[in-house]
Design an enzyme around this catalytic site. Structure first.
Site, PDB file in Angstrom:
ATOM      1  N   ASP A  86     -37.337  -5.197   7.628  1.00 57.22           N
ATOM      2  CA  ASP A  86     -36.741  -6.154   6.689  1.00 57.22           C
ATOM      3  C   ASP A  86     -37.660  -6.248   5.461  1.00 57.22           C
ATOM      4  O   ASP A  86     -38.496  -7.136   5.365  1.00 57.22           O
ATOM      5  CB  ASP A  86     -36.585  -7.514   7.389  1.00 57.22           C
ATOM      6  CG  ASP A  86     -36.020  -8.575   6.456  1.00 57.22           C
ATOM      7  OD1 ASP A  86     -35.290  -8.217   5.518  1.00 57.22           O
ATOM      8  OD2 ASP A  86     -36.324  -9.764   6.672  1.00 57.22           O
ATOM      9  N   GLU A 122     -49.191 -11.358   6.675  1.00 58.77           N
ATOM     10  CA  GLU A 122     -50.061 -11.887   7.726  1.00 58.77           C
ATOM     11  C   GLU A 122     -51.302 -11.012   7.927  1.00 58.77           C
ATOM     12  O   GLU A 122     -52.398 -11.524   8.104  1.00 58.77           O
ATOM     13  CB  GLU A 122     -49.293 -11.973   9.050  1.00 58.77           C
ATOM     14  CG  GLU A 122     -48.131 -12.944   9.032  1.00 58.77           C
ATOM     15  CD  GLU A 122     -47.169 -12.678  10.180  1.00 58.77           C
ATOM     16  OE1 GLU A 122     -46.221 -11.884   9.992  1.00 58.77           O
ATOM     17  OE2 GLU A 122     -47.378 -13.250  11.267  1.00 58.77           O
ATOM     18  N   GLU A 131     -39.414  -5.560  12.770  1.00 53.82           N
ATOM     19  CA  GLU A 131     -38.414  -6.277  13.556  1.00 53.82           C
ATOM     20  C   GLU A 131     -37.664  -5.285  14.442  1.00 53.82           C
ATOM     21  O   GLU A 131     -37.752  -4.074  14.267  1.00 53.82           O
ATOM     22  CB  GLU A 131     -37.390  -6.968  12.633  1.00 53.82           C
ATOM     23  CG  GLU A 131     -38.044  -7.872  11.592  1.00 53.82           C
ATOM     24  CD  GLU A 131     -37.083  -8.838  10.911  1.00 53.82           C
ATOM     25  OE1 GLU A 131     -35.925  -8.971  11.383  1.00 53.82           O
ATOM     26  OE2 GLU A 131     -37.489  -9.461   9.926  1.00 53.82           O
ATOM     27  N   LYS A 135     -34.980 -10.371  -0.283  1.00 61.14           N
ATOM     28  CA  LYS A 135     -34.726  -9.638   0.962  1.00 61.14           C
ATOM     29  C   LYS A 135     -33.589  -8.633   0.823  1.00 61.14           C
ATOM     30  O   LYS A 135     -33.559  -7.626   1.532  1.00 61.14           O
ATOM     31  CB  LYS A 135     -34.312 -10.631   2.065  1.00 61.14           C
ATOM     32  CG  LYS A 135     -35.339 -11.681   2.400  1.00 61.14           C
ATOM     33  CD  LYS A 135     -36.362 -11.136   3.355  1.00 61.14           C
ATOM     34  CE  LYS A 135     -37.221 -12.245   3.920  1.00 61.14           C
ATOM     35  NZ  LYS A 135     -38.191 -11.725   4.876  1.00 61.14           N
ATOM     36  N   HIS A 181     -45.379 -15.452  14.296  1.00 62.77           N
ATOM     37  CA  HIS A 181     -45.058 -15.206  12.885  1.00 62.77           C
ATOM     38  C   HIS A 181     -44.746 -16.514  12.168  1.00 62.77           C
ATOM     39  O   HIS A 181     -45.268 -16.786  11.082  1.00 62.77           O
ATOM     40  CB  HIS A 181     -43.873 -14.238  12.771  1.00 62.77           C
ATOM     41  CG  HIS A 181     -43.374 -14.059  11.371  1.00 62.77           C
ATOM     42  ND1 HIS A 181     -44.113 -13.414  10.395  1.00 62.77           N
ATOM     43  CD2 HIS A 181     -42.212 -14.452  10.768  1.00 62.77           C
ATOM     44  CE1 HIS A 181     -43.418 -13.409   9.255  1.00 62.77           C
ATOM     45  NE2 HIS A 181     -42.273 -14.031   9.457  1.00 62.77           N
ATOM     46  N   TYR A 221     -35.691 -15.577  13.136  1.00 61.30           N
ATOM     47  CA  TYR A 221     -37.083 -15.912  12.775  1.00 61.30           C
ATOM     48  C   TYR A 221     -37.738 -16.347  14.084  1.00 61.30           C
ATOM     49  O   TYR A 221     -38.212 -17.439  14.224  1.00 61.30           O
ATOM     50  CB  TYR A 221     -37.014 -17.055  11.755  1.00 61.30           C
ATOM     51  CG  TYR A 221     -38.267 -17.440  11.022  1.00 61.30           C
ATOM     52  CD1 TYR A 221     -38.990 -16.519  10.276  1.00 61.30           C
ATOM     53  CD2 TYR A 221     -38.717 -18.772  11.034  1.00 61.30           C
ATOM     54  CE1 TYR A 221     -40.121 -16.899   9.567  1.00 61.30           C
ATOM     55  CE2 TYR A 221     -39.833 -19.161  10.327  1.00 61.30           C
ATOM     56  CZ  TYR A 221     -40.523 -18.222   9.589  1.00 61.30           C
ATOM     57  OH  TYR A 221     -41.640 -18.610   8.874  1.00 61.30           O
ATOM     58  N   THR A 260     -32.847  -2.991   3.681  1.00 65.10           N
ATOM     59  CA  THR A 260     -33.282  -3.162   5.071  1.00 65.10           C
ATOM     60  C   THR A 260     -33.145  -1.800   5.735  1.00 65.10           C
ATOM     61  O   THR A 260     -32.056  -1.229   5.730  1.00 65.10           O
ATOM     62  CB  THR A 260     -32.394  -4.189   5.805  1.00 65.10           C
ATOM     63  OG1 THR A 260     -32.411  -5.425   5.079  1.00 65.10           O
ATOM     64  CG2 THR A 260     -32.888  -4.433   7.227  1.00 65.10           C
ATOM     65  N   GLU A 319     -41.414  -6.051   7.122  1.00 61.97           N
ATOM     66  CA  GLU A 319     -41.405  -6.934   8.286  1.00 61.97           C
ATOM     67  C   GLU A 319     -40.992  -6.093   9.488  1.00 61.97           C
ATOM     68  O   GLU A 319     -39.918  -5.483   9.490  1.00 61.97           O
ATOM     69  CB  GLU A 319     -40.454  -8.122   8.078  1.00 61.97           C
ATOM     70  CG  GLU A 319     -40.995  -9.112   7.045  1.00 61.97           C
ATOM     71  CD  GLU A 319     -40.223 -10.421   6.965  1.00 61.97           C
ATOM     72  OE1 GLU A 319     -39.046 -10.457   7.382  1.00 61.97           O
ATOM     73  OE2 GLU A 319     -40.805 -11.416   6.480  1.00 61.97           O
ATOM     74  N   THR A 356     -39.600 -11.101  12.097  1.00 56.87           N
ATOM     75  CA  THR A 356     -40.877 -10.389  12.222  1.00 56.87           C
ATOM     76  C   THR A 356     -41.500 -10.619  13.589  1.00 56.87           C
ATOM     77  O   THR A 356     -41.631 -11.764  14.021  1.00 56.87           O
ATOM     78  CB  THR A 356     -41.849 -10.875  11.133  1.00 56.87           C
ATOM     79  OG1 THR A 356     -41.188 -10.774   9.876  1.00 56.87           O
ATOM     80  CG2 THR A 356     -43.121 -10.054  11.130  1.00 56.87           C
TER      81      THR A 356
HETATM   82 CA    CA Z   1     -37.135 -11.019   8.371  1.00 55.98          CA
END
Ligand code: CA
Length: 429
Positions: free
Chosen positions: A243, A374, A211, A263, A144, A139, A267, A209, A360
């Site tokens: 993600d 966001e 990533e 989650k 973020h 994270y 992925t 997300e 993210t």
């Molecule tokens: Ca994530």
């Protein structure tokens, strides 16, 4: 530690389009089946072709004795190769780079060998390149974490007290990591409306997300941390990571132990693993860290990388993905090296093929936010697409396409795509 394989002047005899993600300076690894029913094997992408490394192995074109003895490319995953360590990775990369050069005749002048060793990428089946034992998600973007914290706790308490002292993370689910192109089913689960009891339903707040993740090899024995100065020896290469996140499921379940079923349904990763060595020319210092991290998290060479990232959203009404986010890997506050040092500081062992994702990657501007949460600020500012459609979150039939590349002098070290379409939920029970 720049080596000849990243020289901007290198040329290959293979045709490489000018905007290709896969010039000779990249040489990303993937796992593919050349035709239906064929055994999966390891290849590298070059231009619009995949070079079958198991064929090179069979012809004994690798000189390194460890590669000759273990034949790591005749496997259905990159794990055996990742276990061998950076010296062997370098030896393999140097041989592959040499064989693809415009002035090396071995493949160039042997039509039969070329027919056996090369396949158009469009004609093969790209598979999940790694057998992933463990998957951890960090994270590590301050922007973020600040955005999400502001939405849920207000600007005053946006960052939790620990955030500036350690790279926060959680253990994700390895079994549901899938390769680009596989569709994602909208998940069902417990959601709780603000004004009523929890109920079982399809997630309505499905999100992506943006990533990146790195694969670990060779890793460390249990009880023996990886020192920050040694972390790069254990970073094999990078992929794009989506993600997928069900915000309504996540919101109800996350207290007190963090993300779980919101989650773990899927992925998505890109199929080509870009070696860390290919990214060396794009290395830079990360953001200044204040307060100074504890000593086990500092004192290393720059470990941030300049990789441009984009997210495209394609609805059924759009003919191509519309770019809704532009960000950069360099925006990360905590580097990959710090993530790995922190993850192992308690003695936790890493194994070849473990996936560690960044969290993210949001930048400072509103168009660089790496999630719809966001970008639409929790759905309060819907996006308007060129078709006139609006989106707060992902709808069924939408396709999310992530891409990224490092911009070199006349070439791009690209990551290809991490793309997936969202299918309607099946929630009857
Ligand atoms: Ca994530």
């Amino acid at each position: 530690m720049p080596d000849a394989t990243t020289d901007a002047a290198l040329r290959t005899f293979v045709e490489v389009p000018a905007d290709s993600h896969f010039p000779i300076q990249n040489l990303p690894y993937g796992v593919f089946a050349p035709y239906h029913g064929a055994a999966p094997r390891v290849g590298v992408a070059i231009g619009e072709q995949v070079l079958d490394l198991s064929v090179l192995e069979e012809k004994r074109l690798f000189e390194d004795r460890r590669l000759r003895a273990q034949r790591p490319f005749s496997h259905a995953s990159l794990n055996p190769f990742m276990a061998m360590g950076r010296e062997v990775w370098r030896a393999a990369r140097q041989t592959i780079s040499y064989l693809l050069r415009h002035d090396t005749p071995t493949l160039r002048d042997d039509e039969a060998l070329r027919r056996e060793a090369f396949h158009p990428i469009s004609a093969v089946r790209l598979l999940l390149p790694v057998e992933i034992g463990d998957y951890t998600d960090f994270y590590s973007s301050k922007e973020h974490a600040t955005n999400v914290g502001t939405m849920f706790r207000g600007a005053e308490n946006a960052l939790q007290p620990n955030w500036l002292h350690l790279p926060v993370g959680y253990h994700g689910r390895a079994s549901s990591v899938i390769v680009s192109g596989e569709a994602v089913r909208r998940p069902c689960g417990q959601v709780k409306p603000d004004d009523g009891p929890p109920r079982y339903a399809a997630s309505r707040l499905l999100d992506f997300e943006l990533e990146m993740g790195f694969f670990v090899g060779p890793g460390n024995p249990l009880g023996e941390p990886i020192a920050i100065g040694d972390t790069e020896k254990h970073i094999f290469g990078l992929v794009l990571v989506n993600d997928w996140s069900a915000r309504d499921i996540q919101k109800w379940e996350y207290v007190p132990l963090g993300p779980f079923l919101g989650k773990s349904f899927a992925t998505t990763i890109s199929p080509w693993v870009v070696p860390l060595d290919a990214l060396d020319p794009f290395r830079l210092a990360g953001p200044a860290q204040d307060p100074e991290p504890l000593s086990y998290l500092r004192g290393i060479a720059p470990c941030a990388y300049n990789v441009h990232l984009e997210v495209g959203l394609q609805t059924p009404q759009l003919e191509a993905p519309h770019v809704i986010c532009r960000s950069n890997l360099r925006n990360l506050y905590w580097s990959m090296c710090q993530q790995l040092a922190h993850h192992t500081v308690n003695g936790c062992n890493m194994r070849p093929g473990d996936l560690l994702a960044s969290g993210t990657i949001s930048g400072p501007t509103e168009d660089s936010y790496g999630s719809l949460l966001e970008l639409t600020w929790r759905g309060t500012k819907p996006l308007t697409l060129p078709s006139g459609e609006q989106r707060k979150f992902i709808e069924d039939g939408d396709r999310v396409v992530m891409t990224g590349w490092a911009e070199g002098d006349g070439y791009r070290i690209g990551f290809g795509e991490a793309a997936a379409e969202v299918l309607p939920a099946h929630c009857d029970s």
